[in-house]
Motif scaffolding. Structure first.
Motif, PDB file in Angstrom:
ATOM      1  N   MET A 214       2.047  -9.995   0.765  1.00 11.13           N
ATOM      2  CA  MET A 214       2.225  -8.874   1.673  1.00 11.13           C
ATOM      3  C   MET A 214       2.643  -9.382   3.041  1.00 11.13           C
ATOM      4  SD  MET A 214       1.531  -5.932   0.244  1.00 11.13           S
ATOM      5  CE  MET A 214       0.888  -4.719   1.346  1.00 11.13           C
ATOM      6  N   ASP A 215       3.434  -8.582   3.698  1.00 15.34           N
ATOM      7  CA  ASP A 215       3.885  -8.896   5.049  1.00 15.34           C
ATOM      8  C   ASP A 215       2.726  -8.684   6.011  1.00 15.34           C
ATOM      9  OD1 ASP A 215       5.167  -9.177   7.460  1.00 15.34           O
ATOM     10  OD2 ASP A 215       6.907  -8.016   6.854  1.00 15.34           O
ATOM     11  N   LYS A 216       2.487  -9.622   6.912  1.00 15.57           N
ATOM     12  CA  LYS A 216       1.355  -9.547   7.828  1.00 15.57           C
ATOM     13  C   LYS A 216       1.582  -8.556   8.969  1.00 15.57           C
ATOM     14  CE  LYS A 216      -0.165 -14.179   6.813  1.00 15.57           C
ATOM     15  NZ  LYS A 216      -0.414 -15.517   7.321  1.00 15.57           N
ATOM     16  N   CYS A 217       2.792  -8.007   9.100  1.00 10.54           N
ATOM     17  CA  CYS A 217       3.103  -7.057  10.178  1.00 10.54           C
ATOM     18  C   CYS A 217       2.570  -5.665   9.879  1.00 10.54           C
ATOM     19  CB  CYS A 217       4.603  -6.974  10.394  1.00 10.54           C
ATOM     20  SG  CYS A 217       5.337  -8.503  10.967  1.00 10.54           S
ATOM     21  N   PHE A 218       2.179  -5.403   8.666  1.00  6.58           N
ATOM     22  CA  PHE A 218       1.740  -4.074   8.262  1.00  6.58           C
ATOM     23  C   PHE A 218       0.255  -4.071   7.940  1.00  6.58           C
ATOM     24  CE2 PHE A 218       6.232  -4.283   7.288  1.00  6.58           C
ATOM     25  CZ  PHE A 218       6.692  -3.091   7.820  1.00  6.58           C
ATOM     26  N   LYS A 219      -0.378  -2.935   8.189  1.00  3.01           N
ATOM     27  CA  LYS A 219      -1.786  -2.756   7.852  1.00  3.01           C
ATOM     28  C   LYS A 219      -1.930  -2.751   6.327  1.00  3.01           C
ATOM     29  CE  LYS A 219      -5.441   0.621   8.052  1.00  3.01           C
ATOM     30  NZ  LYS A 219      -5.648   2.062   8.055  1.00  3.01           N
TER      31      LYS A 219
ATOM     32  N   ARG B 222      15.815  -5.778  -3.831  1.00  8.43           N
ATOM     33  CA  ARG B 222      15.672  -5.516  -2.401  1.00  8.43           C
ATOM     34  C   ARG B 222      14.804  -4.276  -2.156  1.00  8.43           C
ATOM     35  NH1 ARG B 222      21.004  -5.228   0.765  1.00  8.43           N
ATOM     36  NH2 ARG B 222      20.803  -7.456   0.566  1.00  8.43           N
ATOM     37  N   PHE B 223      15.005  -3.231  -2.958  1.00  6.67           N
ATOM     38  CA  PHE B 223      14.219  -2.012  -2.814  1.00  6.67           C
ATOM     39  C   PHE B 223      12.735  -2.295  -3.032  1.00  6.67           C
ATOM     40  CE2 PHE B 223      12.230   1.732  -4.768  1.00  6.67           C
ATOM     41  CZ  PHE B 223      12.368   2.633  -3.730  1.00  6.67           C
ATOM     42  N   ILE B 224      12.419  -3.042  -4.084  1.00  4.53           N
ATOM     43  CA  ILE B 224      11.022  -3.368  -4.378  1.00  4.53           C
ATOM     44  C   ILE B 224      10.414  -4.182  -3.239  1.00  4.53           C
ATOM     45  CG2 ILE B 224       9.517  -4.695  -5.915  1.00  4.53           C
ATOM     46  CD1 ILE B 224      11.418  -3.862  -8.208  1.00  4.53           C
TER      47      ILE B 224
ATOM     48  N   GLU C 277      10.007  -1.852  -0.039  1.00  5.33           N
ATOM     49  CA  GLU C 277       9.020  -0.786  -0.190  1.00  5.33           C
ATOM     50  C   GLU C 277       7.591  -1.315  -0.282  1.00  5.33           C
ATOM     51  OE1 GLU C 277       9.354   2.672  -0.105  1.00  5.33           O
ATOM     52  OE2 GLU C 277      11.281   2.041   0.707  1.00  5.33           O
ATOM     53  N   LEU C 278       7.417  -2.449  -0.922  1.00 10.01           N
ATOM     54  CA  LEU C 278       6.075  -3.021  -1.073  1.00 10.01           C
ATOM     55  C   LEU C 278       5.763  -4.062  -0.005  1.00 10.01           C
ATOM     56  CD1 LEU C 278       5.915  -3.358  -4.962  1.00 10.01           C
ATOM     57  CD2 LEU C 278       5.075  -1.494  -3.512  1.00 10.01           C
ATOM     58  N   HIS C 279       6.684  -4.242   0.941  1.00 10.26           N
ATOM     59  CA  HIS C 279       6.502  -5.173   2.061  1.00 10.26           C
ATOM     60  C   HIS C 279       6.218  -6.591   1.574  1.00 10.26           C
ATOM     61  CE1 HIS C 279       6.553  -1.724   4.674  1.00 10.26           C
ATOM     62  NE2 HIS C 279       5.520  -1.207   4.041  1.00 10.26           N
ATOM     63  N   LEU C 280       6.998  -7.028   0.595  1.00  9.63           N
ATOM     64  CA  LEU C 280       6.870  -8.381   0.074  1.00  9.63           C
ATOM     65  C   LEU C 280       7.815  -9.285   0.836  1.00  9.63           C
ATOM     66  CD1 LEU C 280       6.841  -7.557  -3.730  1.00  9.63           C
ATOM     67  CD2 LEU C 280       4.890  -7.959  -2.246  1.00  9.63           C
ATOM     68  N   THR C 281       7.439 -10.527   1.011  1.00  8.16           N
ATOM     69  CA  THR C 281       8.274 -11.489   1.731  1.00  8.16           C
ATOM     70  C   THR C 281       8.658 -12.621   0.788  1.00  8.16           C
ATOM     71  OG1 THR C 281       6.322 -12.669   2.514  1.00  8.16           O
ATOM     72  CG2 THR C 281       7.224 -10.987   3.968  1.00  8.16           C
ATOM     73  N   LEU C 282       9.737 -13.307   1.155  1.00 11.56           N
ATOM     74  CA  LEU C 282      10.186 -14.472   0.410  1.00 11.56           C
ATOM     75  C   LEU C 282       9.831 -15.722   1.187  1.00 11.56           C
ATOM     76  CD1 LEU C 282      13.770 -13.275  -0.593  1.00 11.56           C
ATOM     77  CD2 LEU C 282      11.767 -13.409  -2.060  1.00 11.56           C
ATOM     78  N   ASN C 283       9.276 -16.708   0.522  1.00  9.95           N
ATOM     79  CA  ASN C 283       9.008 -17.995   1.155  1.00  9.95           C
ATOM     80  C   ASN C 283      10.285 -18.815   1.096  1.00  9.95           C
ATOM     81  OD1 ASN C 283       6.365 -17.371   1.618  1.00  9.95           O
ATOM     82  ND2 ASN C 283       5.658 -18.220  -0.326  1.00  9.95           N
TER      83      ASN C 283
END
Length: 49
Positions: free
Chosen positions: A1-6, A37-39, A42-48
């Motif tokens: 999860m992206d740390k920018c979002f609650k 990209r949509f997934i 929308e789910l606020h996933l990040t790529l390492n």
């Protein structure tokens, strides 16, 4: 999860995932890169990288 979002509650996570699945099924003609990209967005996933 992206740390920018609650973080979402577990119930909210399930609802969001189901909404994403439903949207992808309804738009099955999308190319795979657009679905990925949509997934991710929308789910606020990040790529390492």
């Amino acid at each position: 999860m992206d740390k920018c979002f609650k973080p979402l509650s577990p119930i909210e996570q399930m609802q969001k995932k189901q909404l994403v699945i439903d949207t992808v099924v309804q738009n099955s003609d999308w190319p795979i890169y657009k679905i990925a990209r949509f997934i991710r967005t929308e789910l606020h996933l990040t790529l390492n990288v």
